[in-house]
Motif scaffolding. Sequence first.
Motif, short mmCIF file in Angstrom:
data_model
loop_
_atom_site.label_atom_id
_atom_site.label_comp_id
_atom_site.label_asym_id
_atom_site.label_seq_id
_atom_site.Cartn_x
_atom_site.Cartn_y
_atom_site.Cartn_z
N SER A 211 5.86 0.94 4.44
CA SER A 211 6.60 2.21 4.38
C SER A 211 6.34 3.02 5.64
N GLN A 212 7.40 3.68 6.15
CA GLN A 212 7.29 4.47 7.37
C GLN A 212 8.08 5.77 7.23
N TRP B 171 5.72 6.86 -1.29
CA TRP B 171 6.66 5.81 -0.91
C TRP B 171 6.01 4.45 -1.12
N THR B 172 6.75 3.54 -1.65
CA THR B 172 6.31 2.15 -1.77
C THR B 172 7.46 1.25 -1.35
N CYS B 173 7.13 0.06 -0.91
CA CYS B 173 8.18 -0.86 -0.48
C CYS B 173 8.34 -1.98 -1.49
N GLY B 174 9.43 -2.71 -1.37
CA GLY B 174 9.71 -3.80 -2.30
C GLY B 174 8.82 -5.00 -2.07
N GLU B 175 8.84 -5.91 -3.03
CA GLU B 175 8.07 -7.15 -2.95
C GLU B 175 8.44 -7.92 -1.70
N GLY B 176 7.43 -8.32 -0.94
CA GLY B 176 7.67 -9.10 0.26
C GLY B 176 8.08 -8.30 1.47
N GLU B 177 8.06 -6.95 1.41
CA GLU B 177 8.45 -6.12 2.54
C GLU B 177 7.24 -5.77 3.40
N GLN C 70 0.84 -1.19 0.00
CA GLN C 70 0.00 0.00 0.00
C GLN C 70 0.88 1.25 0.00
N PRO C 71 0.74 2.16 -0.98
CA PRO C 71 1.61 3.34 -1.01
C PRO C 71 1.28 4.33 0.11
N LEU C 72 2.31 5.03 0.57
CA LEU C 72 2.15 6.14 1.51
C LEU C 72 2.31 7.42 0.71
#
Length: 802
Positions: free
Chosen positions: A792-793, A783-789, A715-717
């Motif tokens: 985002s914070q 912000w987005t995180c990588g696959e399997g992460e 989920q993007p921040l």
Amino acid sequence: MKKTLILVLLAFFAGKGFSQHIDLTEAQIICFEKKDRRVLKALDVLQEETEKRSNIRLSVAQSWPRKSHPAIAVGLEKHIEKFPEEYRQVIAGLPSIQKEGYKIVVVKESQTVLVIGKDDRGVLYGIGKLLRKMEVRPGQILVPDDLNIASSPAYPIRGHQLGYRPKTNSYDAWSPAQYESYIRDLAIFGANAIEIMPPRTDDDFTSVHMKLPAIEMIAEQSKICDAYGMDVWMWYPNLGPNYTHPDSIKKELDERLEVFKTVPRLDALFVPGGDPGEVEPDVLFTWLEQVADALHQYHPKAKIWVSPQVFKPTQEWFDVFYRHVNQRYDWFGGVVFGPWIKTPIAEIRKIIHPDIPIRRYPDITHSLSCQYPIPEWDLAYAITLGRECINPRPSDQKIIHNAFDNLAEGSISYSEGTNDDLNKIVWSDQDWDPQTPVIETLRDYARYFIGPDFTEDVAQGMMALERNIQGPLLINDEVMKTLYQWQDMEKKAPDEVLSNFRFQMGLIRAYYDAYIYRRLVYETALEQKALETLSQVTKKGADNVIPEAKAVLLQAKKSVMPELRQRCFSLADSLFRSIGAQLTVEKHHAMKGRGNFIDNIDVPLNNAPWLLFRLSAIEKLPDENQRLQEVIQIVQRNNPGPGSFYDNFGSPKSMARIKKGISWEKDPGGLESPRVSFGIGLRKEEWVHEVTAAGFEGQVSPIAWMNQATTLYSQPLEIIYDHLDPHSSYTIRISYTGRFRSRIKMVADDFPVHDYIQTGIQPIYEFKVPKEAIADGKVIFKWTCGEGERGSQVSEIWLLKQ
């Protein structure tokens, strides 16, 4: 004239619908069932619970008493022919009931209460409802004369996890008798299932509190549940080293065979896909087929349920998992939706076959680092109350329950002790009937567990405790009022109420919240005074203002309202005696981070730890001008300068910049919308369950790093800035802290700002904002995180105009 006035007033109030009662003090219990052991157990519950509160033992007979003699008639709907015709007609006039349902009706003319169950469980739940509505005092048993109920449960699974292991904040201290008492309490509020745990989990085998070895206690738990006709589930994680090697498989199966043989009743096994014990889906389902063979040697009808819980999930993992689920193996029971499941439950319902049931596994026990964190929780509470405090959240729990209840077959809650006691009762009541108003549940809770003379006071007191934790604490004028209300109850409470663990839990939170509130007000003022002192550095010099500011900050060591603090410690001792609650590590042998919130009662609530750390370092600098400049930087830390912006995303005003997802009421778990989270990630540390000023490289961290805007998984921040100068250039400085580590990347209106960064290595980064992103005076940072992460914070942003 006074007597006439009283009679007129009584008639007036009766006409206005004020409840009247019939007196069952001399009643006889009538029941014609002789062989149904669970109906007879339900009669024991009625006798024992009324006697416990009234000192009156109601006798049981198998014939009708003389007319006008009060009675409680109990029976099964299919055996109602022994009831008089007039009673059969009254019962028939009520709406029909389904499995586990009951009918209760008061026949005022004959002073008789009829309790009829659709089946033996229905009898137990009917008696439970009657007990909840009774007003029982020493020497007196009353019941409302307008009681007229026909009720069936909305959902077939209604239960709670009671794990006998050291990680819990109280369960490991219980005897079999205490387990029976608590399981009975849950049954009275409609629970029909208890989930136990095997001796080996992700925990120690034993604790200083345990009365019995775990293998013996789970047998006792199973026996207790069976006596009440309740289902027994077992949470059994995969903690073996290898589930493909024959030797490892044999060892694991031998262990499970011993456990399955030990428990006399086991209806279902819940095996999490992870958290703990992550296993690849192909291996997992092959292994579970072997577990099913072992399980069925002793419990041939038991099914195995599985959850897609995994900390770092990939799409491939889920694809394989759900492919196996949809095979609908003979041994497979259904899917469990619990903490750290990436897929929203509505999506799971679409992915799996319509015939496959879903059971919810709600985390009702934790307040942060959890499935359903408290919305808009103040940092001062997160720091002190921590992850596993006593946490009555009645209104929140109803909202969380009703957000997804229609997608599942009910729930068995994730619980780590008595801290969530009220939440359990709310969930049981909502699983029975989601239309039940929370205040009705609270009144039943207070009336039954505390006493009828405290019904309204305790019910409203619990609602007030929930209001204590809503929104910024510094401006919450409810907190002291809540304390005064609980203190008034405390003054008039008899000894049996003061020693009641449920009353003690409400009382300690009232004192604790008030103490934290008063400390926050005091320490906030001290920090402001210290900063004002430091702001005089150019006039007075660093050597003068630093000692003065430090002295101001150290005044926080002087306790504010010490009597509140002392009462908290006294109540913590009382709770240890009454229910085995472990609220401190040293005195009560709690597991750190698991319920020991009393240990955090004096944790600093302002920026003093960081300020004192920095000021001590500055004092050691050899150059006065350098000391002066460093002090100025401290004072001006959050000042970005003219035309620039600063945000700390624990602040409500800063949170307003975040692009919202769906509402909290529809997404209380934050799987599709942003949330505030707490904790400072440390290098090489994956989990943070306590919010402290300890930070990167062992240094003390600023308080702003303790909370973050967070989104989970993919989920993007998104954070929005407008009213920018399109003709200027901007630099963005970002604090990346948080309770878990992730690889995240950032764009500004789809223009790259930075590629994937592994958080938890350093706290602050600085980048140029692409000129194209601010051409219209507005920018959305994403912000987005990588696959399997994990997600985002972002803690802080300085958007600096160049």
